[in-house]
Scaffold this motif. Structure first.
Motif, PDB file in Angstrom:
ATOM      1  N   ALA A 191     -18.315  38.139   1.805  1.00 23.10           N
ATOM      2  CA  ALA A 191     -19.267  37.526   0.877  1.00 23.10           C
ATOM      3  C   ALA A 191     -20.099  38.625   0.253  1.00 23.10           C
ATOM      4  N   LYS A 192     -20.577  38.393  -0.957  1.00 24.16           N
ATOM      5  CA  LYS A 192     -21.563  39.317  -1.510  1.00 24.16           C
ATOM      6  C   LYS A 192     -22.764  39.306  -0.571  1.00 24.16           C
ATOM      7  N   LEU A 193     -23.300  40.492  -0.285  1.00 27.32           N
ATOM      8  CA  LEU A 193     -24.388  40.607   0.684  1.00 27.32           C
ATOM      9  C   LEU A 193     -25.544  39.678   0.346  1.00 27.32           C
ATOM     10  N   LEU A 194     -25.932  39.636  -0.914  1.00 27.45           N
ATOM     11  CA  LEU A 194     -27.061  38.789  -1.310  1.00 27.45           C
ATOM     12  C   LEU A 194     -26.750  37.312  -1.088  1.00 27.45           C
ATOM     13  N   ASP A 195     -25.517  36.900  -1.391  1.00 24.23           N
ATOM     14  CA  ASP A 195     -25.114  35.503  -1.162  1.00 24.23           C
ATOM     15  C   ASP A 195     -25.195  35.160   0.315  1.00 24.23           C
ATOM     16  N   ALA A 196     -24.642  36.060   1.156  1.00 22.78           N
ATOM     17  CA  ALA A 196     -24.654  35.825   2.606  1.00 22.78           C
ATOM     18  C   ALA A 196     -26.079  35.728   3.131  1.00 22.78           C
ATOM     19  N   GLN A 197     -26.937  36.598   2.640  1.00 23.07           N
ATOM     20  CA  GLN A 197     -28.333  36.591   3.080  1.00 23.07           C
ATOM     21  C   GLN A 197     -29.010  35.269   2.714  1.00 23.07           C
ATOM     22  N   GLN A 198     -28.785  34.805   1.502  1.00 15.34           N
ATOM     23  CA  GLN A 198     -29.431  33.556   1.070  1.00 15.34           C
ATOM     24  C   GLN A 198     -28.917  32.356   1.871  1.00 15.34           C
ATOM     25  N   LEU A 199     -27.606  32.319   2.121  1.00 13.12           N
ATOM     26  CA  LEU A 199     -27.035  31.191   2.863  1.00 13.12           C
ATOM     27  C   LEU A 199     -27.531  31.176   4.307  1.00 13.12           C
ATOM     28  N   LEU A 200     -27.473  32.315   4.971  1.00 17.38           N
ATOM     29  CA  LEU A 200     -27.715  32.357   6.415  1.00 17.38           C
ATOM     30  C   LEU A 200     -29.187  32.431   6.785  1.00 17.38           C
ATOM     31  N   THR A 201     -30.052  32.639   5.789  1.00 16.43           N
ATOM     32  CA  THR A 201     -31.497  32.543   6.047  1.00 16.43           C
ATOM     33  C   THR A 201     -32.091  31.284   5.407  1.00 16.43           C
ATOM     34  N   GLY A 202     -31.210  30.429   4.900  1.00 20.58           N
ATOM     35  CA  GLY A 202     -31.639  29.095   4.495  1.00 20.58           C
ATOM     36  C   GLY A 202     -32.181  28.935   3.099  1.00 20.58           C
ATOM     37  N   THR A 203     -31.884  29.879   2.176  1.00 21.00           N
ATOM     38  CA  THR A 203     -32.423  29.719   0.815  1.00 21.00           C
ATOM     39  C   THR A 203     -31.384  29.243  -0.200  1.00 21.00           C
ATOM     40  N   CYS A 204     -30.133  29.023   0.262  1.00 18.30           N
ATOM     41  CA  CYS A 204     -29.166  28.338  -0.599  1.00 18.30           C
ATOM     42  C   CYS A 204     -28.197  27.569   0.296  1.00 18.30           C
ATOM     43  N   GLU A 205     -27.471  26.618  -0.281  1.00 13.23           N
ATOM     44  CA  GLU A 205     -26.659  25.712   0.539  1.00 13.23           C
ATOM     45  C   GLU A 205     -25.188  26.074   0.593  1.00 13.23           C
ATOM     46  N   ARG A 206     -24.659  26.696  -0.461  1.00 11.74           N
ATOM     47  CA  ARG A 206     -23.231  27.023  -0.467  1.00 11.74           C
ATOM     48  C   ARG A 206     -23.013  28.346  -1.194  1.00 11.74           C
ATOM     49  N   ILE A 207     -21.997  29.080  -0.739  1.00 13.04           N
ATOM     50  CA  ILE A 207     -21.619  30.322  -1.416  1.00 13.04           C
ATOM     51  C   ILE A 207     -20.094  30.394  -1.496  1.00 13.04           C
ATOM     52  N   ARG A 208     -19.607  31.301  -2.316  1.00  8.90           N
ATOM     53  CA  ARG A 208     -18.158  31.530  -2.400  1.00  8.90           C
ATOM     54  C   ARG A 208     -17.824  32.806  -1.642  1.00  8.90           C
ATOM     55  N   ILE A 209     -16.775  32.725  -0.817  1.00 12.62           N
ATOM     56  CA  ILE A 209     -16.303  33.901  -0.087  1.00 12.62           C
ATOM     57  C   ILE A 209     -14.818  34.086  -0.389  1.00 12.62           C
ATOM     58  N   GLU A 210     -14.339  35.311  -0.177  1.00 15.41           N
ATOM     59  CA  GLU A 210     -12.932  35.599  -0.445  1.00 15.41           C
ATOM     60  C   GLU A 210     -12.337  36.351   0.734  1.00 15.41           C
ATOM     61  N   GLY A 211     -11.043  36.169   0.935  1.00 18.00           N
ATOM     62  CA  GLY A 211     -10.396  36.870   2.040  1.00 18.00           C
ATOM     63  C   GLY A 211      -9.010  36.329   2.280  1.00 18.00           C
ATOM     64  N   PHE A 212      -8.594  36.402   3.547  1.00 19.73           N
ATOM     65  CA  PHE A 212      -7.250  35.920   3.861  1.00 19.73           C
ATOM     66  C   PHE A 212      -7.222  35.271   5.240  1.00 19.73           C
ATOM     67  N   ILE A 213      -6.277  34.362   5.393  1.00 19.50           N
ATOM     68  CA  ILE A 213      -6.012  33.720   6.673  1.00 19.50           C
ATOM     69  C   ILE A 213      -4.563  34.004   7.040  1.00 19.50           C
ATOM     70  N   VAL A 214      -4.300  34.170   8.339  1.00 16.75           N
ATOM     71  CA  VAL A 214      -2.939  34.403   8.815  1.00 16.75           C
ATOM     72  C   VAL A 214      -2.462  33.125   9.491  1.00 16.75           C
ATOM     73  N   ASP A 215      -1.335  32.564   9.012  1.00 17.50           N
ATOM     74  CA  ASP A 215      -0.857  31.286   9.549  1.00 17.50           C
ATOM     75  C   ASP A 215      -0.044  31.484  10.832  1.00 17.50           C
ATOM     76  N   ALA A 216       0.479  30.386  11.365  1.00 12.72           N
ATOM     77  CA  ALA A 216       1.225  30.418  12.633  1.00 12.72           C
ATOM     78  C   ALA A 216       2.480  31.283  12.548  1.00 12.72           C
ATOM     79  N   ASN A 217       3.026  31.434  11.334  1.00 15.35           N
ATOM     80  CA  ASN A 217       4.210  32.284  11.146  1.00 15.35           C
ATOM     81  C   ASN A 217       3.830  33.736  10.839  1.00 15.35           C
ATOM     82  N   GLU A 218       2.530  34.042  11.005  1.00 15.17           N
ATOM     83  CA  GLU A 218       1.985  35.384  10.766  1.00 15.17           C
ATOM     84  C   GLU A 218       2.100  35.808   9.305  1.00 15.17           C
ATOM     85  N   GLU A 219       2.102  34.816   8.426  1.00 19.42           N
ATOM     86  CA  GLU A 219       2.077  35.097   6.992  1.00 19.42           C
ATOM     87  C   GLU A 219       0.631  35.062   6.517  1.00 19.42           C
ATOM     88  N   ARG A 220       0.317  35.993   5.619  1.00 13.58           N
ATOM     89  CA  ARG A 220      -1.064  36.171   5.154  1.00 13.58           C
ATOM     90  C   ARG A 220      -1.266  35.428   3.836  1.00 13.58           C
TER      91      ARG A 220
END
Length: 208
Positions: free
Chosen positions: A146-175
Protein backbone atom coordinates in the motif's frame (compact mmCIF):
# COMPACT_ATOMS: atom_id res chain seq x y z
CA UNK A 1 5.59 -31.62 18.91
CA UNK A 2 7.58 -29.98 21.69
CA UNK A 3 6.18 -26.63 22.76
CA UNK A 4 8.20 -23.49 22.03
CA UNK A 5 9.62 -21.98 25.23
CA UNK A 6 9.25 -18.20 25.41
CA UNK A 7 10.52 -15.68 27.92
CA UNK A 8 7.80 -14.20 30.17
CA UNK A 9 8.00 -10.52 31.07
CA UNK A 10 6.16 -8.17 33.38
CA UNK A 11 4.56 -5.00 32.02
CA UNK A 12 7.83 -3.14 32.71
CA UNK A 13 9.59 -5.37 30.14
CA UNK A 14 11.53 -7.21 32.87
CA UNK A 15 12.15 -10.95 32.44
CA UNK A 16 10.34 -13.02 35.10
CA UNK A 17 10.59 -16.57 33.76
CA UNK A 18 9.96 -18.98 30.89
CA UNK A 19 6.79 -20.78 29.77
CA UNK A 20 5.27 -22.72 26.87
CA UNK A 21 3.80 -20.64 24.05
CA UNK A 22 0.30 -22.13 24.55
CA UNK A 23 0.37 -21.31 28.28
CA UNK A 24 1.53 -17.75 27.55
CA UNK A 25 -1.39 -17.12 25.18
CA UNK A 26 -3.92 -18.87 27.44
CA UNK A 27 -2.92 -16.73 30.43
CA UNK A 28 -2.24 -13.51 28.52
CA UNK A 29 1.39 -13.25 29.64
CA UNK A 30 3.76 -10.67 28.15
CA UNK A 31 6.39 -12.10 25.77
CA UNK A 32 8.68 -10.89 22.96
CA UNK A 33 8.29 -10.92 19.18
CA UNK A 34 10.24 -9.73 16.14
CA UNK A 35 8.43 -7.53 13.59
CA UNK A 36 9.93 -6.78 10.18
CA UNK A 37 8.36 -4.11 7.98
CA UNK A 38 9.42 -3.96 4.35
CA UNK A 39 9.34 -0.62 2.51
CA UNK A 40 10.19 0.43 -1.01
CA UNK A 41 10.37 3.82 -2.72
CA UNK A 42 9.36 4.11 -6.36
CA UNK A 43 9.04 7.35 -8.35
CA UNK A 44 8.93 9.38 -5.14
CA UNK A 45 6.22 7.25 -3.49
CA UNK A 46 6.97 5.07 -0.45
CA UNK A 47 5.15 1.73 -0.22
CA UNK A 48 4.63 -0.48 2.84
CA UNK A 49 4.36 -4.26 2.36
CA UNK A 50 1.92 -6.64 4.03
CA UNK A 51 1.88 -10.40 3.94
CA UNK A 52 -1.41 -12.20 3.36
CA UNK A 53 -1.59 -14.93 5.98
CA UNK A 54 -2.23 -18.45 4.72
CA UNK A 55 -5.86 -19.67 4.88
CA UNK A 56 -4.48 -22.68 6.77
CA UNK A 57 -3.22 -20.55 9.70
CA UNK A 58 -4.89 -21.26 13.05
CA UNK A 59 -4.93 -17.58 14.01
CA UNK A 60 -6.13 -14.83 11.69
CA UNK A 61 -6.23 -16.89 8.46
CA UNK A 62 -6.39 -14.92 5.19
CA UNK A 63 -5.83 -11.54 6.86
CA UNK A 64 -3.14 -8.99 5.98
CA UNK A 65 -0.35 -8.56 8.52
CA UNK A 66 3.23 -7.40 9.19
CA UNK A 67 5.62 -8.13 6.28
CA UNK A 68 7.25 -10.88 8.39
CA UNK A 69 7.12 -11.61 12.11
CA UNK A 70 7.59 -14.29 14.73
CA UNK A 71 8.07 -15.12 18.38
CA UNK A 72 11.48 -14.80 20.00
CA UNK A 73 12.35 -17.96 21.93
CA UNK A 74 13.59 -17.79 25.52
CA UNK A 75 17.26 -17.94 24.50
CA UNK A 76 17.02 -15.59 21.49
CA UNK A 77 17.88 -11.96 20.72
CA UNK A 78 16.03 -9.69 18.23
CA UNK A 79 18.67 -10.44 15.57
CA UNK A 80 17.56 -14.10 15.64
CA UNK A 81 14.17 -12.95 14.37
CA UNK A 82 15.68 -12.48 10.91
CA UNK A 83 15.04 -16.19 10.32
CA UNK A 84 11.36 -15.25 9.94
CA UNK A 85 12.19 -12.96 7.00
CA UNK A 86 14.15 -15.71 5.28
CA UNK A 87 11.55 -18.40 6.00
CA UNK A 88 8.42 -16.40 5.18
CA UNK A 89 9.64 -14.18 2.32
CA UNK A 90 12.85 -15.86 1.13
CA UNK A 91 14.85 -12.65 1.67
CA UNK A 92 18.39 -12.78 3.09
CA UNK A 93 19.15 -9.43 4.75
CA UNK A 94 22.03 -8.61 7.12
CA UNK A 95 20.75 -7.48 10.53
CA UNK A 96 22.89 -4.31 10.34
CA UNK A 97 20.88 -3.22 7.27
CA UNK A 98 17.69 -2.98 9.35
CA UNK A 99 16.57 0.22 11.07
CA UNK A 100 15.31 -0.17 14.64
CA UNK A 101 11.91 1.46 15.11
CA UNK A 102 11.54 0.72 18.81
CA UNK A 103 9.91 -1.80 21.13
CA UNK A 104 6.14 -1.41 20.86
CA UNK A 105 3.63 -3.00 23.22
CA UNK A 106 0.67 -4.62 21.49
CA UNK A 107 -2.32 -6.54 22.84
CA UNK A 108 -4.87 -8.60 20.94
CA UNK A 109 -7.82 -10.00 22.91
CA UNK A 110 -9.71 -12.97 21.47
CA UNK A 111 -12.27 -15.33 23.06
CA UNK A 112 -9.75 -18.18 23.37
CA UNK A 113 -6.52 -16.32 24.00
CA UNK A 114 -4.90 -13.01 24.88
CA UNK A 115 -1.76 -12.04 22.97
CA UNK A 116 0.41 -9.54 24.87
CA UNK A 117 3.62 -8.72 23.05
CA UNK A 118 6.69 -6.56 23.40
CA UNK A 119 7.39 -6.20 19.67
CA UNK A 120 10.96 -5.49 18.56
CA UNK A 121 10.15 -3.57 15.39
CA UNK A 122 12.58 -3.16 12.49
CA UNK A 123 12.27 -1.42 9.13
CA UNK A 124 14.00 -2.26 5.86
CA UNK A 125 13.98 -0.07 2.75
CA UNK A 126 14.48 -2.34 -0.26
CA UNK A 127 16.72 -0.76 -2.90
CA UNK A 128 16.52 -3.46 -5.58
CA UNK A 129 14.70 -2.70 -8.81
CA UNK A 130 13.26 -6.22 -8.91
CA UNK A 131 12.65 -7.84 -5.52
CA UNK A 132 12.79 -11.64 -5.60
CA UNK A 133 10.55 -13.10 -2.90
CA UNK A 134 9.76 -16.76 -2.28
CA UNK A 135 6.81 -17.25 0.05
CA UNK A 136 6.54 -20.01 2.65
CA UNK A 137 3.19 -21.43 1.55
CA UNK A 138 2.31 -22.90 4.98
CA UNK A 139 2.50 -19.41 6.46
CA UNK A 140 2.07 -16.84 3.70
CA UNK A 141 -0.40 -16.83 0.79
CA UNK A 142 0.60 -13.54 -0.83
CA UNK A 143 2.48 -10.26 -0.59
CA UNK A 144 0.84 -6.87 -1.14
CA UNK A 145 1.79 -3.24 -0.80
CA UNK A 146 0.00 0.00 0.00
CA UNK A 147 1.10 3.58 -0.39
CA UNK A 148 2.54 4.50 3.01
CA UNK A 149 0.15 7.42 3.47
CA UNK A 150 -2.87 5.26 2.56
CA UNK A 151 -1.80 2.55 5.02
CA UNK A 152 -1.27 5.11 7.76
CA UNK A 153 -4.72 6.64 7.26
CA UNK A 154 -6.49 3.26 7.19
CA UNK A 155 -4.73 1.70 10.17
CA UNK A 156 -4.94 4.77 12.41
CA UNK A 157 -8.62 5.22 11.65
CA UNK A 158 -8.77 8.29 9.39
CA UNK A 159 -10.11 6.53 6.29
CA UNK A 160 -12.25 3.45 5.68
CA UNK A 161 -10.87 1.81 2.54
CA UNK A 162 -7.68 1.85 0.48
CA UNK A 163 -6.39 0.16 -2.66
CA UNK A 164 -3.47 -2.26 -2.38
CA UNK A 165 -1.59 -4.20 -5.04
CA UNK A 166 0.34 -7.44 -5.00
CA UNK A 167 0.02 -11.12 -5.67
CA UNK A 168 -1.49 -14.27 -4.23
CA UNK A 169 -0.15 -17.80 -4.75
CA UNK A 170 -2.88 -20.40 -5.33
CA UNK A 171 -2.97 -24.10 -4.37
CA UNK A 172 -1.17 -24.99 -7.62
CA UNK A 173 1.60 -22.51 -6.68
CA UNK A 174 0.61 -20.20 -9.51
CA UNK A 175 1.04 -16.49 -8.86
CA UNK A 176 -1.85 -14.09 -9.55
CA UNK A 177 -1.23 -10.34 -9.59
CA UNK A 178 -4.10 -8.14 -8.43
CA UNK A 179 -5.15 -4.73 -7.21
CA UNK A 180 -7.91 -4.80 -4.59
CA UNK A 181 -9.78 -2.51 -2.23
CA UNK A 182 -9.52 -3.36 1.47
CA UNK A 183 -10.79 -2.11 4.80
CA UNK A 184 -9.38 -2.37 8.31
CA UNK A 185 -11.37 -5.61 8.84
CA UNK A 186 -9.05 -7.27 6.28
CA UNK A 187 -6.05 -6.81 8.62
CA UNK A 188 -4.94 -8.56 11.81
CA UNK A 189 -6.35 -6.37 14.62
CA UNK A 190 -3.22 -4.80 16.09
CA UNK A 191 -3.88 -1.88 18.40
CA UNK A 192 -4.20 1.59 16.91
CA UNK A 193 -1.43 2.69 19.30
CA UNK A 194 0.89 0.11 17.74
CA UNK A 195 0.32 1.60 14.28
CA UNK A 196 0.63 5.18 15.54
CA UNK A 197 4.06 4.35 17.00
CA UNK A 198 5.06 2.47 13.83
CA UNK A 199 4.12 5.26 11.41
CA UNK A 200 5.67 7.92 13.62
CA UNK A 201 8.95 5.97 13.55
CA UNK A 202 8.76 5.41 9.77
CA UNK A 203 8.06 9.08 9.04
CA UNK A 204 10.82 10.20 11.39
CA UNK A 205 13.34 7.91 9.66
CA UNK A 206 12.21 8.98 6.17
CA UNK A 207 12.62 12.66 7.06
CA UNK A 208 16.28 12.25 8.08
Amino acid sequence: MEQEKLRILNDQHESIGVADRSEIHAQGLWHETFHFWLLKKEHGTVYLYFQLRSPAKKDFPSLFDISAAGHLLADEQPSDGLREVEEELGLSIPFEDLTFAGVIQDEIHLPLFIDREFCHVYLYMNQEEQMEVHLQKEEVAGLYRAKLLDAQQLLTGTCERIRIEGFIVDANEERHEESIEVGVHNFVPHETAYYEHLFHAINQILSQ
